[in-house]
Scaffold this motif. Structure first.
Motif, PDB file in Angstrom:
ATOM      1  N   SER A   7       0.830  -1.206   0.000  1.00 42.82           N
ATOM      2  CA  SER A   7       0.000   0.000   0.000  1.00 42.82           C
ATOM      3  C   SER A   7       0.869   1.262   0.000  1.00 42.82           C
ATOM      4  O   SER A   7       2.077   1.217   0.250  1.00 42.82           O
ATOM      5  CB  SER A   7      -0.906   0.002   1.244  1.00 42.82           C
ATOM      6  OG  SER A   7      -0.110   0.158   2.422  1.00 42.82           O
ATOM      7  N   TYR A   8       0.190   2.394  -0.227  1.00 44.09           N
ATOM      8  CA  TYR A   8       0.886   3.682  -0.227  1.00 44.09           C
ATOM      9  C   TYR A   8       1.494   3.958   1.145  1.00 44.09           C
ATOM     10  O   TYR A   8       2.629   4.424   1.261  1.00 44.09           O
ATOM     11  CB  TYR A   8      -0.090   4.784  -0.622  1.00 44.09           C
ATOM     12  CG  TYR A   8       0.488   6.166  -0.563  1.00 44.09           C
ATOM     13  CD1 TYR A   8       1.291   6.650  -1.585  1.00 44.09           C
ATOM     14  CD2 TYR A   8       0.227   6.999   0.531  1.00 44.09           C
ATOM     15  CE1 TYR A   8       1.834   7.921  -1.520  1.00 44.09           C
ATOM     16  CE2 TYR A   8       0.771   8.267   0.608  1.00 44.09           C
ATOM     17  CZ  TYR A   8       1.574   8.727  -0.432  1.00 44.09           C
ATOM     18  OH  TYR A   8       2.118   9.992  -0.365  1.00 44.09           O
ATOM     19  N   SER A   9       0.756   3.626   2.184  1.00 43.32           N
ATOM     20  CA  SER A   9       1.257   3.894   3.541  1.00 43.32           C
ATOM     21  C   SER A   9       2.439   2.992   3.878  1.00 43.32           C
ATOM     22  O   SER A   9       3.394   3.415   4.533  1.00 43.32           O
ATOM     23  CB  SER A   9       0.132   3.693   4.565  1.00 43.32           C
ATOM     24  OG  SER A   9      -0.336   2.358   4.546  1.00 43.32           O
ATOM     25  N   GLN A  10       2.405   1.723   3.432  1.00 45.46           N
ATOM     26  CA  GLN A  10       3.532   0.829   3.673  1.00 45.46           C
ATOM     27  C   GLN A  10       4.789   1.329   2.958  1.00 45.46           C
ATOM     28  O   GLN A  10       5.890   1.276   3.495  1.00 45.46           O
ATOM     29  CB  GLN A  10       3.203  -0.599   3.202  1.00 45.46           C
ATOM     30  CG  GLN A  10       2.231  -1.344   4.096  1.00 45.46           C
ATOM     31  CD  GLN A  10       1.867  -2.698   3.518  1.00 45.46           C
ATOM     32  OE1 GLN A  10       1.556  -2.803   2.333  1.00 45.46           O
ATOM     33  NE2 GLN A  10       1.915  -3.722   4.378  1.00 45.46           N
ATOM     34  N   LEU A  28       5.813   4.752   4.918  1.00 48.73           N
ATOM     35  CA  LEU A  28       6.212   4.645   6.320  1.00 48.73           C
ATOM     36  C   LEU A  28       7.103   3.443   6.617  1.00 48.73           C
ATOM     37  O   LEU A  28       7.753   3.392   7.656  1.00 48.73           O
ATOM     38  CB  LEU A  28       4.957   4.565   7.205  1.00 48.73           C
ATOM     39  CG  LEU A  28       3.977   5.739   7.075  1.00 48.73           C
ATOM     40  CD1 LEU A  28       2.744   5.481   7.918  1.00 48.73           C
ATOM     41  CD2 LEU A  28       4.654   7.042   7.480  1.00 48.73           C
ATOM     42  N   GLU A  57     -10.787   8.435   4.236  1.00 51.46           N
ATOM     43  CA  GLU A  57      -9.522   8.285   3.526  1.00 51.46           C
ATOM     44  C   GLU A  57      -9.237   9.514   2.662  1.00 51.46           C
ATOM     45  O   GLU A  57      -8.100  10.013   2.610  1.00 51.46           O
ATOM     46  CB  GLU A  57      -9.552   7.021   2.650  1.00 51.46           C
ATOM     47  CG  GLU A  57      -9.505   5.726   3.450  1.00 51.46           C
ATOM     48  CD  GLU A  57      -9.725   4.501   2.587  1.00 51.46           C
ATOM     49  OE1 GLU A  57      -9.253   3.416   2.969  1.00 51.46           O
ATOM     50  OE2 GLU A  57     -10.395   4.640   1.517  1.00 51.46           O
TER      51      GLU A  57
END
Length: 370
Positions: free
Chosen positions: A275-278, A281, A343
């Motif tokens: 994902s974008y967050s993975q 971050l 979101e």
């Protein structure tokens, strides 16, 4: 060595002439100056000179040394004429015919001969190729006849020495060649070069000494096999003749594919979605390998297409050894196509934070074209 002529000059060639040119020149000059044909004074010496030149230039190693050192080769003196070709004297003119047309150089068929090699193809799955396995393959090959022990005769008393060749397997026959009529040694037509004839054939094999059999054999396929590789199984081919060894079995492989794992030599390639967050971050996740799931750390700021390496998680080398390839994990950052209200609100806040007091990546890119 001062009285010796250059070997290329003797054969009427330039330095660097090909093997075919050397052979053609020799054949022409040998016919012209052989003492059995040319009775002119000096023909015999001329033929010896031609023979000596060919003896050197027809041998790749001797030729290389001669090209480099001439007659001053520090490892071997030239001019002996006894090391190869027709050295040790010119002999009869039929010797030349036999040399070029294979008469005298052929080994008698009565000697041991290796059996025929067999080639097969085998399809295996991805898992069978990666982990190794045992599989059976069906072969139809010639095997030595058990009843006659490979002799082809009904009994030992039914094997006789060939009267035509006296057991040599070779006879001298008068044949017409490009040089005219000459005597040429060839396989005996009565015994087909075996030197023996069978007066009563074995009822099991009909005199062949071998019988056709179909059998299943087990093949041990090493781990890591790849498409196009060949496995050699010594002695599993056709039966030899006259006590010769069996031929070999060569199996070439076509390996199946996996729905997710791809192979690159000993390496395994796996593309995973994150994902974008993975990606932004970082994270620690479990990823599948051919050994089972293992932990993989995704660094913060991972970009789309980033390759992460899991060392030693590839395939084994089918040729042996303990070394293994790696698994290469390609990160595919998935951009959501539909967002919930929460979101969308969070991303709007992120966008505002990104552009606060600095240019966005897009604006920086556009400025390159101004």
């Amino acid at each position: 060595m001062a009285n010796k002529r250059d070997y290329y000059e003797v054969l009427g060639l330039q330095k660097g002439a090909s093997a075919d040119d050397i052979k053609k020149a020799y054949r022409s000059l040998a016919k012209k100056y052989h003492p059995d044909i040319n009775k002119e004074p000096g023909a015999e010496e001329k033929f010896k000179e031609i023979n000596e030149a060919y003896d050197t230039l027809s041998d790749p190693d001797k030729k290389a040394r001669y090209d480099q050192y001439g007659f001053d080769d520090p490892t071997q003196g030239f001019g002996g004429g006894a090391g190869g070709g027709f050295g040790g004297g010119f002999g009869g003119f039929e010797d030349i015919i036999n040399q070029f047309f294979g008469g005298g150089a052929r080994r008698s068929s009565s000697g041991p001969q290796q059996g025929q090699d067999v080639e097969k193809q085998m399809n295996i799955t991805f898992e069978e190729a990666v982990y190794g396995c045992k599989k059976k393959i069906r072969l139809t090959v010639d095997e030595e006849c058990i009843q006659c022990g490979g002799t082809g005769a009904a009994s030992k008393n039914d094997v006789k020495t060939c009267p035509k060749c006296g057991g040599r397997g070779r006879v001298v026959m008068r044949q017409q060649t490009i040089f005219g009529y000459t005597n040429v040694e060839t396989n005996c037509p009565d015994c087909n070069g075996r030197g023996k004839i069978i007066t009563k054939k074995c009822p099991e094999c009909g005199g062949k000494g071998r019988v056709r059999k179909t059998k299943d054999i087990e093949v041990t396929i090493p781990a890591g096999m790849q498409t196009g590789m060949t496995l050699r199984m010594e002695g599993y081919g056709g039966a030899g003749l006259n006590g010769g060894p069996n031929g070999d079995l060569y199996i070439s492989f076509i390996c199946g594919e996996h729905s997710q794992f791809k192979r690159d030599g000993l390496n395994i390639i796996l593309t995973i979605p994150i994902s974008y967050s993975q990606a932004a971050l970082g994270d620690s996740i479990e990823v599948p390998t051919i050994d089972g799931n293992v932990s993989l750390k995704i660094p913060a700021g991972t970009q789309p297409g980033t390759k992460l390496r899991l060392r030693g998680r590839g395939t084994k080398n089918p040729k042996g050894g303990n070394a293994r390839g790696d698994q290469i994990v390609i990160c595919n950052v998935v951009v959501p196509t539909s967002l919930s209200a929460d979101e969308k609100k969070l991303i709007e806040q992120l966008k505002a934070a990104e552009i606060s007091g600095k240019k966005s990546p897009w604006e920086k890119f556009k400025s390159l074209f101004k």
